[in-house]
Design an enzyme around this catalytic site. Structure first.
Site, mmCIF file in Angstrom:
data_model
loop_
_atom_site.group_PDB
_atom_site.id
_atom_site.type_symbol
_atom_site.label_atom_id
_atom_site.label_comp_id
_atom_site.label_asym_id
_atom_site.label_seq_id
_atom_site.Cartn_x
_atom_site.Cartn_y
_atom_site.Cartn_z
ATOM 1 C CG ASN A 72 -1.722 1.272 1.343
ATOM 2 O OD1 ASN A 72 -1.842 2.017 0.372
ATOM 3 N ND2 ASN A 72 -2.284 1.525 2.511
ATOM 4 C CB SER A 115 4.841 -1.710 11.777
ATOM 5 O OG SER A 115 4.355 -0.389 11.943
ATOM 6 C CG HIS A 146 -5.821 1.852 4.771
ATOM 7 N ND1 HIS A 146 -5.403 2.835 5.635
ATOM 8 C CD2 HIS A 146 -4.789 0.976 4.672
ATOM 9 C CE1 HIS A 146 -4.173 2.557 6.037
ATOM 10 N NE2 HIS A 146 -3.773 1.436 5.471
ATOM 11 N N GLY A 183 1.962 2.278 10.461
ATOM 12 C CA GLY A 183 2.866 3.417 10.318
ATOM 13 C C GLY A 183 3.521 3.853 11.607
ATOM 14 C CE LYS A 242 0.334 3.483 4.641
ATOM 15 N NZ LYS A 242 0.096 3.615 6.062
ATOM 16 C CD GLU A 270 -3.697 -2.678 7.031
ATOM 17 O OE1 GLU A 270 -2.593 -2.978 6.584
ATOM 18 O OE2 GLU A 270 -4.231 -1.579 6.834
ATOM 19 C CD GLU A 285 -2.912 5.538 6.372
ATOM 20 O OE1 GLU A 285 -2.850 5.616 5.134
ATOM 21 O OE2 GLU A 285 -2.000 5.043 7.073
HETATM 22 C C1 PEP Z 1 -0.907 0.031 5.741
HETATM 23 O O1 PEP Z 1 -0.957 1.204 5.428
HETATM 24 O O2 PEP Z 1 -1.774 -0.747 5.353
HETATM 25 C C2 PEP Z 1 0.205 -0.422 6.575
HETATM 26 C C3 PEP Z 1 0.187 -1.622 7.064
HETATM 27 O O3 PEP Z 1 1.210 0.499 6.795
HETATM 28 P P1 PEP Z 1 2.612 0.194 7.528
HETATM 29 O O4 PEP Z 1 3.134 -1.103 6.990
HETATM 30 O O5 PEP Z 1 3.477 1.370 7.157
HETATM 31 O O6 PEP Z 1 2.325 0.122 8.980
#
Ligand code: PEP
Length: 250
Positions: A9, A212, A94, A172, A11, A166, A96
């Site tokens: 992803n 992460s 997601h 993040g 973003k 998630e 976000e």
């Molecule tokens: C995501 O945005 O779906 C995600 C898992 O981000 P990150 O790996 O940076 O935590």
């Protein structure tokens, strides 16, 4: 369990030229992948990403879509538009989008319906905030998000769904769920699917972990029995790190 899928992803990162360069760097590193490999790129990068991935084993995902097919919806992109371009996947719900752009369980469900009807595979994101984990309601939150998003989705259509667990507190932040925490919730989500459909459907659905995940922790997370892949944010922007995660998904 489900088929392994590793999806990046990106973003709101990478211009079209940068997207081409990153995909060109990723391509040789993942060409022998034992799992499905996907890059989730900004809308504006989709033509470049489709061109760069042509003839490769990398699929392209959008990061959202609107549920109506066309009409007076300024600034929106429909699932049909994505499908016609050659996009195969769309990330939906997601955190976000839920946190900053007003997506709700109800609008996520409409987006899922739009994506299915257009023939896309939806990567449906569910997950709890830190306070919800601390309150001990992680399983309930993920079950509710999953059930609302899948309302009206048939067993046949479930083949067009990938679920990404998630935990919002891990996205993040550099704070990863432990492999046991990730597996526990992925297994709970699988039980929800078994309840909605049946055990065979639950066993076949891909349930990713995201939050992460990186080159250092991917192998441990991906070795868990109910984790069928990953949705990767930050680490998907570095070709070597993303390829290391892909290689860990066997
Ligand atoms: C995501 O945005 O779906 C995600 C898992 O981000 P990150 O790996 O940076 O935590």
């Amino acid at each position: 369990m489900g088929k392994y899928v590793i999806a990046g992803n990106w973003k709101m990162n990478k211009t079209p030229a940068e997207a081409t360069a990153l995909i060109e760097a990723i391509k040789p590193l993942v060409k022998d992948a034992a799992c499905d490999v996907v890059v989730g790129v900004p809308f504006i990068d989709i033509p470049a990403a489709l061109e760069a991935t042509k003839g490769s084993n990398i699929g392209v995902a959008a990061q959202n879509c609107y549920w109506e097919k066309s009409g007076a919806f300024t600034g929106e992109i429909s699932a049909d538009m994505l499908r016609e371009m050659g996009v195969k996947y769309v990330i939906l719900g997601h955190s976000e989008r839920r946190t900053y752009f007003g997506d709700t369980d109800a609008t996520v469900a409409k987006r899922v319906r739009g994506a299915i009807d257009a023939g896309l595979t939806a990567i449906l994101c569910v997950g709890e905030y830190l306070e919800q984990r601390e309150q001990g309601i992680t399983a309930e939150i993920c079950a509710m998000q999953t059930k609302i998003a899948l309302e009206g989705v048939s067993e046949e259509e479930l083949k067009q769904i990938i679920i990404a667990y998630e935990p919002v507190w891990a996205i993040g932040t550099g704070k990863t769920a432990t492999a046991e925490q990730a597996n526990e919730v992925c297994a709970q989500i699988r039980d929800v699917i078994a309840g909605l459909y049946n055990q065979a459907a639950a066993d076949a659905v891909t349930i990713q972990y995201g939050g992460s995940m990186n080159a250092g922790n991917a192998a441990q997370l991906l070795a868990m029995s109910d984790v069928d892949g990953g949705l990767i944010g930050g680490a998907s922007l570095k070709a070597e790190d993303f390829a290391t995660i892909v290689a860990a998904a066997k």
